[in-house]
Design an enzyme around this catalytic site. Structure first.
Site, PDB file in Angstrom:
ATOM      1  N   ARG A 169     -65.962   3.264  48.301  1.00 12.74           N
ATOM      2  CA  ARG A 169     -66.228   2.749  46.962  1.00 12.74           C
ATOM      3  C   ARG A 169     -67.463   3.432  46.384  1.00 12.74           C
ATOM      4  O   ARG A 169     -67.559   3.726  45.204  1.00 12.74           O
ATOM      5  CB  ARG A 169     -66.489   1.233  47.075  1.00 12.74           C
ATOM      6  N   ASP A 212     -70.942 -11.772  36.073  1.00 11.36           N
ATOM      7  CA  ASP A 212     -70.946 -12.082  34.640  1.00 11.36           C
ATOM      8  C   ASP A 212     -72.226 -12.814  34.231  1.00 11.36           C
ATOM      9  O   ASP A 212     -72.267 -13.436  33.171  1.00 11.36           O
ATOM     10  CB  ASP A 212     -69.729 -12.957  34.292  1.00 11.36           C
ATOM     11  N   HIS A 267     -66.788 -10.160  27.774  1.00  8.86           N
ATOM     12  CA  HIS A 267     -66.040 -11.152  28.559  1.00  8.86           C
ATOM     13  C   HIS A 267     -65.396 -12.151  27.597  1.00  8.86           C
ATOM     14  O   HIS A 267     -66.054 -12.618  26.664  1.00  8.86           O
ATOM     15  CB  HIS A 267     -66.983 -11.870  29.527  1.00  8.86           C
ATOM     16  N   ASN A 308     -71.102  -5.508  29.092  1.00 11.51           N
ATOM     17  CA  ASN A 308     -69.717  -5.923  29.354  1.00 11.51           C
ATOM     18  C   ASN A 308     -69.284  -6.899  28.269  1.00 11.51           C
ATOM     19  O   ASN A 308     -70.109  -7.613  27.700  1.00 11.51           O
ATOM     20  CB  ASN A 308     -69.655  -6.614  30.721  1.00 11.51           C
TER      21      ASN A 308
END
Ligand code: GRF
Length: 219
Positions: A81, A162, A125, A123
């Site tokens: 990863r 988040d 959401h 981000n």
């Protein structure tokens, strides 16, 4: 004990054209909103690179159509990863990306990207965070819990999934006959407004991070 106030951080210096790198795993309507607004001169920004973890992401096609460098970095092509994320970082740096925008990007962001773009990853959401965080089904969860108001949140990305500092939120009422699809559709309309608005604020140098909060300076 004396508590020291956190020193405000300005993530990007004020600029007339913020270089955006967008990461997306799916259809890319938020990416499209940014491409469209930038083309119309409605945001002081330009999408200069698009990366995905999926070769079949429609977002890559949208980028190519707009003439933006776009590459897929499927996890299966890399030994770890870490190696995958490093390749994404290299691609973003090659294109001199200043702000990374996660627009429907599914992989959890690891330390390689977080360190390379500290305070410069945002981000979108589809809920009013911290409600319905850490899920890909925030709209269904909103219906399930019977909330009357939901919406979307643009926030900085930290190692806390988040949970990073919130830049802005837009609300959407939940209607009695809403289905997951109808609610998601109305939230999406607000997402397409929220993301450009956050980028406008960032490019103007009007967003300060103070601890886990942000302060929006008057324009
Ligand atoms: C959006 O609902 C966004 O909030 C979430 O993933 C979805 C991406 O949609 N993180 P799109 O690919 O931009 O159309």
């Amino acid at each position: 004990m004396i508590l020291l106030a956190a020193t405000p951080i300005t993530p990007v210096p004020p600029t007339k054209c913020l270089r955006l790198g967008v990461l997306a795993s799916g259809r890319g309507t938020n990416l499209q909103a940014l491409l469209d607004r930038a083309a119309l001169g409605e945001i002081p920004a330009q999408v200069v690179a698009v990366a995905s973890n999926r070769r079949d992401a429609l977002a890559l096609e949208r980028a190519q159509r707009a003439g933006v460098p776009a590459l897929a970095f499927p996890r299966a092509d890399f030994s770890s990863r870490l190696a995958q994320e490093q390749a994404v970082v290299d691609f973003l740096r090659e294109n001199q990306v200043e702000l990374v925008v996660l627009a429907g990007y599914v992989p959890v962001i690891g330390p390689t990207l977080l360190d390379a773009y500290r305070h410069r990853i945002i981000n979108i959401h589809p809920s009013l965070l911290p409600a319905f965080s850490g899920t890909l089904h925030a709209q269904a969860d909103a219906l399930h819990h019977g909330v009357k108001i939901t919406g979307c949140t643009v926030h900085f990305v930290t190692s806390d999934l988040d949970g990073g500092p919130i830049i802005l939120q837009r609300t959407v009422p939940v209607l009695e006959d809403d289905t997951e699809e109808s609610l998601a559709e109305r939230i999406l309309i607000e997402e397409h407004r929220a993301l450009p608005e956050a980028i406008r604020l960032l490019a103007a140098g009007r967003v300060q991070i103070i601890g886990n909060r942000t302060r929006i300076l008057q324009g």
